[in-house]
Design an enzyme around this catalytic site. Sequence first.
Site, PDB file in Angstrom:
ATOM      1  N   ASP A   1       0.863  -1.181   0.000  1.00 44.34           N
ATOM      2  CA  ASP A   1       0.000   0.000   0.000  1.00 44.34           C
ATOM      3  C   ASP A   1       0.900   1.233   0.000  1.00 44.34           C
ATOM      4  O   ASP A   1       1.531   1.549   1.014  1.00 44.34           O
ATOM      5  CB  ASP A   1      -0.893  -0.029   1.249  1.00 44.34           C
ATOM      6  CG  ASP A   1      -1.811   1.186   1.320  1.00 44.34           C
ATOM      7  OD1 ASP A   1      -1.663   2.110   0.494  1.00 44.34           O
ATOM      8  OD2 ASP A   1      -2.667   1.214   2.214  1.00 44.34           O
TER       9      ASP A   1
ATOM     10  N   TYR B   1     -10.939  15.074  -7.660  1.00 44.16           N
ATOM     11  CA  TYR B   1     -10.082  14.411  -8.655  1.00 44.16           C
ATOM     12  C   TYR B   1      -9.346  15.456  -9.501  1.00 44.16           C
ATOM     13  O   TYR B   1      -8.130  15.379  -9.672  1.00 44.16           O
ATOM     14  CB  TYR B   1     -10.961  13.522  -9.544  1.00 44.16           C
ATOM     15  CG  TYR B   1     -10.210  12.758 -10.616  1.00 44.16           C
ATOM     16  CD1 TYR B   1      -9.510  11.593 -10.309  1.00 44.16           C
ATOM     17  CD2 TYR B   1     -10.224  13.180 -11.949  1.00 44.16           C
ATOM     18  CE1 TYR B   1      -8.833  10.878 -11.297  1.00 44.16           C
ATOM     19  CE2 TYR B   1      -9.558  12.467 -12.944  1.00 44.16           C
ATOM     20  CZ  TYR B   1      -8.868  11.322 -12.614  1.00 44.16           C
ATOM     21  OH  TYR B   1      -8.197  10.629 -13.584  1.00 44.16           O
TER      22      TYR B   1
ATOM     23  N   LYS C   1      -5.366  15.960  -9.698  1.00 46.46           N
ATOM     24  CA  LYS C   1      -4.643  15.734 -10.959  1.00 46.46           C
ATOM     25  C   LYS C   1      -3.923  17.006 -11.425  1.00 46.46           C
ATOM     26  O   LYS C   1      -2.902  16.929 -12.113  1.00 46.46           O
ATOM     27  CB  LYS C   1      -5.610  15.211 -12.028  1.00 46.46           C
ATOM     28  CG  LYS C   1      -6.078  13.776 -11.789  1.00 46.46           C
ATOM     29  CD  LYS C   1      -4.923  12.792 -11.712  1.00 46.46           C
ATOM     30  CE  LYS C   1      -5.350  11.341 -11.811  1.00 46.46           C
ATOM     31  NZ  LYS C   1      -4.244  10.402 -11.562  1.00 46.46           N
TER      32      LYS C   1
ATOM     33  N   THR D   1     -10.688   1.092 -20.135  1.00 45.28           N
ATOM     34  CA  THR D   1     -10.023   0.189 -19.189  1.00 45.28           C
ATOM     35  C   THR D   1     -11.052  -0.847 -18.745  1.00 45.28           C
ATOM     36  O   THR D   1     -12.254  -0.657 -18.968  1.00 45.28           O
ATOM     37  CB  THR D   1      -9.506   0.952 -17.949  1.00 45.28           C
ATOM     38  OG1 THR D   1     -10.615   1.571 -17.311  1.00 45.28           O
ATOM     39  CG2 THR D   1      -8.479   1.996 -18.303  1.00 45.28           C
TER      40      THR D   1
HETATM   41  N1  LIG Z   1      -9.220   5.295 -17.224  1.00 42.85           N
HETATM   42  C1  LIG Z   1      -9.265   6.541 -17.648  1.00 42.85           C
HETATM   43  O1  LIG Z   1     -10.082   6.939 -18.489  1.00 42.85           O
HETATM   44  C2  LIG Z   1      -8.238   7.537 -17.126  1.00 42.85           C
HETATM   45  C3  LIG Z   1      -8.210   8.839 -17.672  1.00 42.85           C
HETATM   46  C4  LIG Z   1      -7.272   9.751 -17.202  1.00 42.85           C
HETATM   47  C5  LIG Z   1      -6.394   9.379 -16.206  1.00 42.85           C
HETATM   48  N2  LIG Z   1      -6.460   8.113 -15.676  1.00 42.85           N
HETATM   49  C6  LIG Z   1      -5.528   7.790 -14.596  1.00 42.85           C
HETATM   50  O2  LIG Z   1      -4.806   6.634 -14.941  1.00 42.85           O
HETATM   51  C7  LIG Z   1      -4.481   5.925 -13.759  1.00 42.85           C
HETATM   52  C8  LIG Z   1      -4.913   4.475 -13.885  1.00 42.85           C
HETATM   53  O3  LIG Z   1      -6.273   4.418 -14.154  1.00 42.85           O
HETATM   54  P1  LIG Z   1      -6.999   3.011 -14.283  1.00 42.85           P
HETATM   55  O4  LIG Z   1      -8.383   3.284 -14.715  1.00 42.85           O
HETATM   56  O5  LIG Z   1      -6.157   2.061 -15.078  1.00 42.85           O
HETATM   57  O6  LIG Z   1      -7.018   2.606 -12.717  1.00 42.85           O
HETATM   58  P2  LIG Z   1      -7.264   1.192 -12.023  1.00 42.85           P
HETATM   59  O7  LIG Z   1      -8.204   1.437 -10.884  1.00 42.85           O
HETATM   60  O8  LIG Z   1      -7.610   0.148 -13.020  1.00 42.85           O
HETATM   61  O9  LIG Z   1      -5.816   0.853 -11.472  1.00 42.85           O
HETATM   62  C9  LIG Z   1      -5.292   1.468 -10.354  1.00 42.85           C
HETATM   63  C10 LIG Z   1      -4.662   0.385  -9.476  1.00 42.85           C
HETATM   64  O10 LIG Z   1      -4.073   1.046  -8.356  1.00 42.85           O
HETATM   65  C11 LIG Z   1      -4.216   0.186  -7.237  1.00 42.85           C
HETATM   66  N3  LIG Z   1      -4.104   1.001  -6.025  1.00 42.85           N
HETATM   67  C12 LIG Z   1      -4.969   1.949  -5.570  1.00 42.85           C
HETATM   68  N4  LIG Z   1      -4.520   2.488  -4.433  1.00 42.85           N
HETATM   69  C13 LIG Z   1      -3.322   1.889  -4.161  1.00 42.85           C
HETATM   70  C14 LIG Z   1      -2.366   2.020  -3.114  1.00 42.85           C
HETATM   71  N5  LIG Z   1      -2.545   2.891  -2.110  1.00 42.85           N
HETATM   72  N6  LIG Z   1      -1.260   1.253  -3.137  1.00 42.85           N
HETATM   73  C15 LIG Z   1      -1.054   0.355  -4.142  1.00 42.85           C
HETATM   74  N7  LIG Z   1      -1.937   0.181  -5.169  1.00 42.85           N
HETATM   75  C16 LIG Z   1      -3.052   0.945  -5.174  1.00 42.85           C
HETATM   76  C17 LIG Z   1      -5.581  -0.436  -7.411  1.00 42.85           C
HETATM   77  O11 LIG Z   1      -5.692  -1.658  -6.669  1.00 42.85           O
HETATM   78  C18 LIG Z   1      -5.663  -0.625  -8.920  1.00 42.85           C
HETATM   79  O12 LIG Z   1      -5.285  -1.944  -9.310  1.00 42.85           O
HETATM   80  C19 LIG Z   1      -5.128   6.683 -12.613  1.00 42.85           C
HETATM   81  O13 LIG Z   1      -4.189   7.561 -12.027  1.00 42.85           O
HETATM   82  C20 LIG Z   1      -6.227   7.457 -13.295  1.00 42.85           C
HETATM   83  O14 LIG Z   1      -6.601   8.617 -12.595  1.00 42.85           O
HETATM   84  C21 LIG Z   1      -7.358   7.201 -16.102  1.00 42.85           C
END
Ligand SMILES: NC(=O)c1ccc[n+]([C@@H]2O[C@H](COP(=O)([O-])OP(=O)(O)OC[C@H]3O[C@@H](n4cnc5c(N)ncnc54)[C@H](O)[C@@H]3O)[C@@H](O)[C@H]2O)c1
Length: 291
Positions: free
Chosen positions: A74, A170, A174, A205
Amino acid sequence: MIADRMRLDGRTVVVSGAGGGGIGTTCARGLLEAGATVVGVDRDPERLNAVEADLADAVGAGGPAGTLVTLCADISTAEGVEAVVEAAVAAPGELYGLVNVVGGSLLPHWAPALDFARAQWEQSLDLNLHHVMFLSQGVARHLVARGSAGSIVTISSTGGVIAAPYHVGYGTAKAAVLGLTRTLAVEWGQYGIRVNAVAAGSITTPRASSTPQDPAFAGRGVPMRRRGTPADVAAAVLFLISDLAAYTTGAVIPVEGGALNRLGLFDEDNVPVHVTNPRILARIRGEEEAG
Ligand SMILES: NC(=O)c1ccc[n+]([C@@H]2O[C@H](COP(=O)([O-])OP(=O)(O)OC[C@H]3O[C@@H](n4cnc5c(N)ncnc54)[C@H](O)[C@@H]3O)[C@@H](O)[C@H]2O)c1
């Protein structure tokens, strides 16, 4: 060869949030293909378990074999950060880079700012901001002590570049990681540590459970008229983390199909909504001859 600058053989790169099956997992894939040792970190053991199988075919796919090490930790705690740095130092190769992927938002994080609760605010900043500072610091302390250069990339969002209405926690977090990116880039440039960010737009995703051509979304607001893919993000990360971007630091690369370029004053067909002169509108629509 300039293209060789993409290779990461002998270098170890930490990917936080590698277990999601989306952006983090795909970034790990790209780094492995470039020959890196990847330390994939996630706090969710089930998601992490799936990663080794998911990425088995990527290890060494593009040349000398990279190695994948997974770590359940974590990163919102000091102990978690310490465990990640220790694992990265112990992994084969030399610790070189970090991709900060952990982040996102939960359903309660969508609300009008007038109603936004303190608990949601704190959760948004905890999930998207605090760990970026302290994991980056942990990796950079090791690099500086060893006298080595390095590269850090953080996944931000278009919501951190412009307004994120009804998503205030958020969007603020960001935006803050972009400020953090610039400050760390300026402080750590003297050590050869580059710090950059990606501003991702709407990305397909597993949890978003949508396709790039999702009809319900229909590319609204995106000049390229589709969602992005995790591979679109991973490609930008690979550029920034590697020596391809050797003289780039403090930068934000948009991966958003051009969405940040169009002012709200232009509609989906790029017609300016603030222009009311019928002759100009007719010329734009091709109803009146140009010239
Ligand atoms: N999906 C989108 O459209 C999008 C758009 C812009 C930005 N993002 C950014 O991209 C990144 C990834 O997005 P995603 O949708 O693939 O996310 P996701 O939720 O699929 O993956 C994030 C992972 O982080 C892990 N996690 C969370 N807190 C944690 C901690 N304290 N320690 C260790 N692991 C931890 C979770 O278990 C998860 O597996 C994020 O920062 C998100 O804000 C996503």
